[in-house]
Scaffold this active site. Sequence first.
Site, PDB file in Angstrom:
ATOM      1  N   LYS A   1       0.136   5.369  -6.113  1.00 43.31           N
ATOM      2  CA  LYS A   1      -0.855   5.347  -7.196  1.00 43.31           C
ATOM      3  C   LYS A   1      -1.800   6.546  -7.090  1.00 43.31           C
ATOM      4  O   LYS A   1      -2.041   7.267  -8.057  1.00 43.31           O
ATOM      5  CB  LYS A   1      -1.622   4.017  -7.133  1.00 43.31           C
ATOM      6  CG  LYS A   1      -2.738   3.795  -8.134  1.00 43.31           C
ATOM      7  CD  LYS A   1      -4.083   4.352  -7.747  1.00 43.31           C
ATOM      8  CE  LYS A   1      -4.621   3.982  -6.421  1.00 43.31           C
ATOM      9  NZ  LYS A   1      -5.187   2.656  -6.307  1.00 43.31           N
TER      10      LYS A   1
ATOM     11  N   CYS B   1       0.829  -1.219   0.000  1.00 48.78           N
ATOM     12  CA  CYS B   1       0.000   0.000   0.000  1.00 48.78           C
ATOM     13  C   CYS B   1       0.857   1.259   0.000  1.00 48.78           C
ATOM     14  O   CYS B   1       0.666   2.147  -0.830  1.00 48.78           O
ATOM     15  CB  CYS B   1      -0.932  -0.009   1.203  1.00 48.78           C
ATOM     16  SG  CYS B   1      -1.831   1.535   1.377  1.00 48.78           S
TER      17      CYS B   1
ATOM     18  N   TYR C   1      -8.390  -3.832 -11.522  1.00 49.16           N
ATOM     19  CA  TYR C   1      -8.111  -2.576 -10.824  1.00 49.16           C
ATOM     20  C   TYR C   1      -6.903  -1.851 -11.414  1.00 49.16           C
ATOM     21  O   TYR C   1      -6.970  -0.700 -11.808  1.00 49.16           O
ATOM     22  CB  TYR C   1      -7.776  -2.861  -9.355  1.00 49.16           C
ATOM     23  CG  TYR C   1      -8.928  -3.166  -8.455  1.00 49.16           C
ATOM     24  CD1 TYR C   1      -9.450  -2.185  -7.626  1.00 49.16           C
ATOM     25  CD2 TYR C   1      -9.480  -4.438  -8.385  1.00 49.16           C
ATOM     26  CE1 TYR C   1     -10.491  -2.463  -6.752  1.00 49.16           C
ATOM     27  CE2 TYR C   1     -10.512  -4.727  -7.518  1.00 49.16           C
ATOM     28  CZ  TYR C   1     -11.014  -3.734  -6.700  1.00 49.16           C
ATOM     29  OH  TYR C   1     -12.035  -4.012  -5.846  1.00 49.16           O
TER      30      TYR C   1
ATOM     31  N   CYS D   1      -1.380   1.627  -3.218  1.00 47.28           N
ATOM     32  CA  CYS D   1      -2.417   2.656  -3.039  1.00 47.28           C
ATOM     33  C   CYS D   1      -1.869   4.080  -2.969  1.00 47.28           C
ATOM     34  O   CYS D   1      -2.369   4.978  -3.647  1.00 47.28           O
ATOM     35  CB  CYS D   1      -3.195   2.425  -1.750  1.00 47.28           C
ATOM     36  SG  CYS D   1      -3.418   0.715  -1.286  1.00 47.28           S
TER      37      CYS D   1
ATOM     38  N   GLU E   1      -6.757   1.647 -13.578  1.00 47.79           N
ATOM     39  CA  GLU E   1      -6.190   2.824 -12.913  1.00 47.79           C
ATOM     40  C   GLU E   1      -5.008   3.377 -13.707  1.00 47.79           C
ATOM     41  O   GLU E   1      -4.914   4.585 -13.964  1.00 47.79           O
ATOM     42  CB  GLU E   1      -5.793   2.480 -11.475  1.00 47.79           C
ATOM     43  CG  GLU E   1      -7.015   2.156 -10.627  1.00 47.79           C
ATOM     44  CD  GLU E   1      -6.737   1.873  -9.163  1.00 47.79           C
ATOM     45  OE1 GLU E   1      -7.671   1.967  -8.372  1.00 47.79           O
ATOM     46  OE2 GLU E   1      -5.590   1.540  -8.805  1.00 47.79           O
TER      47      GLU E   1
ATOM     48  N   GLU F   1     -26.108  14.758  -3.878  1.00 48.55           N
ATOM     49  CA  GLU F   1     -27.542  14.902  -3.608  1.00 48.55           C
ATOM     50  C   GLU F   1     -28.370  13.942  -4.456  1.00 48.55           C
ATOM     51  O   GLU F   1     -29.509  13.613  -4.110  1.00 48.55           O
ATOM     52  CB  GLU F   1     -28.002  16.351  -3.815  1.00 48.55           C
ATOM     53  CG  GLU F   1     -27.998  16.813  -5.255  1.00 48.55           C
ATOM     54  CD  GLU F   1     -28.498  18.258  -5.405  1.00 48.55           C
ATOM     55  OE1 GLU F   1     -29.564  18.587  -4.874  1.00 48.55           O
ATOM     56  OE2 GLU F   1     -27.781  19.051  -6.060  1.00 48.55           O
TER      57      GLU F   1
ATOM     58  N   HIS G   1     -27.614  20.892  -1.688  1.00 52.89           N
ATOM     59  CA  HIS G   1     -27.626  21.428  -3.044  1.00 52.89           C
ATOM     60  C   HIS G   1     -26.702  22.638  -3.189  1.00 52.89           C
ATOM     61  O   HIS G   1     -26.657  23.456  -2.280  1.00 52.89           O
ATOM     62  CB  HIS G   1     -29.069  21.843  -3.373  1.00 52.89           C
ATOM     63  CG  HIS G   1     -29.234  22.318  -4.771  1.00 52.89           C
ATOM     64  ND1 HIS G   1     -29.227  21.455  -5.845  1.00 52.89           N
ATOM     65  CD2 HIS G   1     -29.416  23.565  -5.261  1.00 52.89           C
ATOM     66  CE1 HIS G   1     -29.400  22.164  -6.947  1.00 52.89           C
ATOM     67  NE2 HIS G   1     -29.512  23.447  -6.627  1.00 52.89           N
TER      68      HIS G   1
END
Length: 448
Positions: free
Chosen positions: A51, A43, A178, A48, A182, A442, A437
Amino acid sequence: MSDYDFDLFVIGAGSGGVRASRVAASHGAKVAVAEEYRVGGTCVIRGCVPKKLLIYGAHFAEDLKDARRFGWNVPDCDFEWTTLRDNVLADVDRLEGLYKNTLDSHKVELISERATITGPHGVKLASGREISAKYILVATGAWPVIPEIEGAEHGVTSNEVFHLEECPKRIVIVGGGYIANEFAGIFHQFGSHVTIVNRSNMLLRGYDEQIRDRLLQISTMKGINFRFNAEMEKIEKNEDGTLCVRFKGGDPIACDLLLFATGRQPQVQGLGLENAGVELNGKGAIKVDEYSRTNVESIYAVGDVTDRLQLTPVAIREGHAFADTVFGDNPRTVDYHCVPSAVFSHPPLAGVGLTEAQAKNKYGTVKIYTSDFRPMKNVLAGRDERALYKMVVDATTNKVVGLHMIGPDAPEILQAAAIAVKAGLTKQEFDDTVALHPSMAEELVLLK
Ligand code: NDP
């Protein structure tokens, strides 16, 4: 006095191993962790974290273009790979330092050597030193799989991709999961000509079909090339260093870099598991029970080396639960229900719970609500790129059993919404919440 040198000996200082070490030590255990490479694991060092930083870097390509529509006089900008690469790698160094500090401040002994299991309570270090421990935790993670193809040695994996000397003009990425999606987004934004080569016709198996289709549509529109159902024959290296990827059927593809993103397998080779009789499952992963215990009472395993979910936060939870169970007098298991996940593609996608197909299988009838919209920012930027949010609801109870989205900031939005899905809230309870909003999120409370 304990009969052992340590209460806990951890092999592998990645996400799971570091968390387990730190928590066990804070429960009063005497802990050592062996790491043959760098502290932080996949990681932090080659996954992660670097990346995500490249993703941020890549996003500027479109942001700088869009800025003109928002009134900014942006000159033509150049991208310099080596600047980003070096800054990212420097940040990785910084984080590794923090991880080391954590171990240090918890009085965990860091042993920068490879360790091999010699028995239920024994390990041997590369230097020859033998150590005994009441418990051993294997947290060695996973390693990229490289398909057996002639010339595969000319390709690289996610291990090497962060260190490239230059940004490739043409890159072929093998795989449709993945890492493939990516890095396709990253290199495309950096200006590379990108081709994804996949053995099937399906990207991102496991994600909702409509969301996957939307990623394919947007990626294609942006100019990423795809070759599906492709069987690779061999990879040849030319004298000038460029590569030629040949297929069984179909034209060859010339490129400057070939990246294998074809899955990751548990790292168990040479660990000495057989010396203690630790069993593996059919996929070569360490078999564990719900408390991460192997068939050997004193040996546990967490993270990618077990065949559960190959995700950092899951490994961290497994490491923490293990330490609480064994050293904190607080037996805990990890709850794998409704684990959210995301692909930091361009745009990113994220999901939690069941896909439409999985929910239909499980519940028979389901209600599907979608919002297919063009984010406000994209409208002004003149960017014809639509977001898609999809809610899967159990028709009998009206509970939201799945939430899937693709669009700007989808992972950020989904993390919060995943709490509601995990809590078992109904569609009505989403609707009862007043919209914030104007936002993209939303849409989640306005789904029709
Ligand atoms: P994935 O499992 O996501 O995808 C592997 C891809 O390679 C699939 O398309 C698969 O095809 C294909 N493939 C597998 N074996 C072969 C083969 N022998 N020859 C050709 N193609 C093959 O793996 P990744 O390498 O992308 O990532 C590894 C893991 O790391 C992920 O599963 C994920 O758990 C984790 N990860 C998570 C990230 C995140 O959370 N954002 C980011 C990066 C990685 P098929 O579908 O046909 O099997």
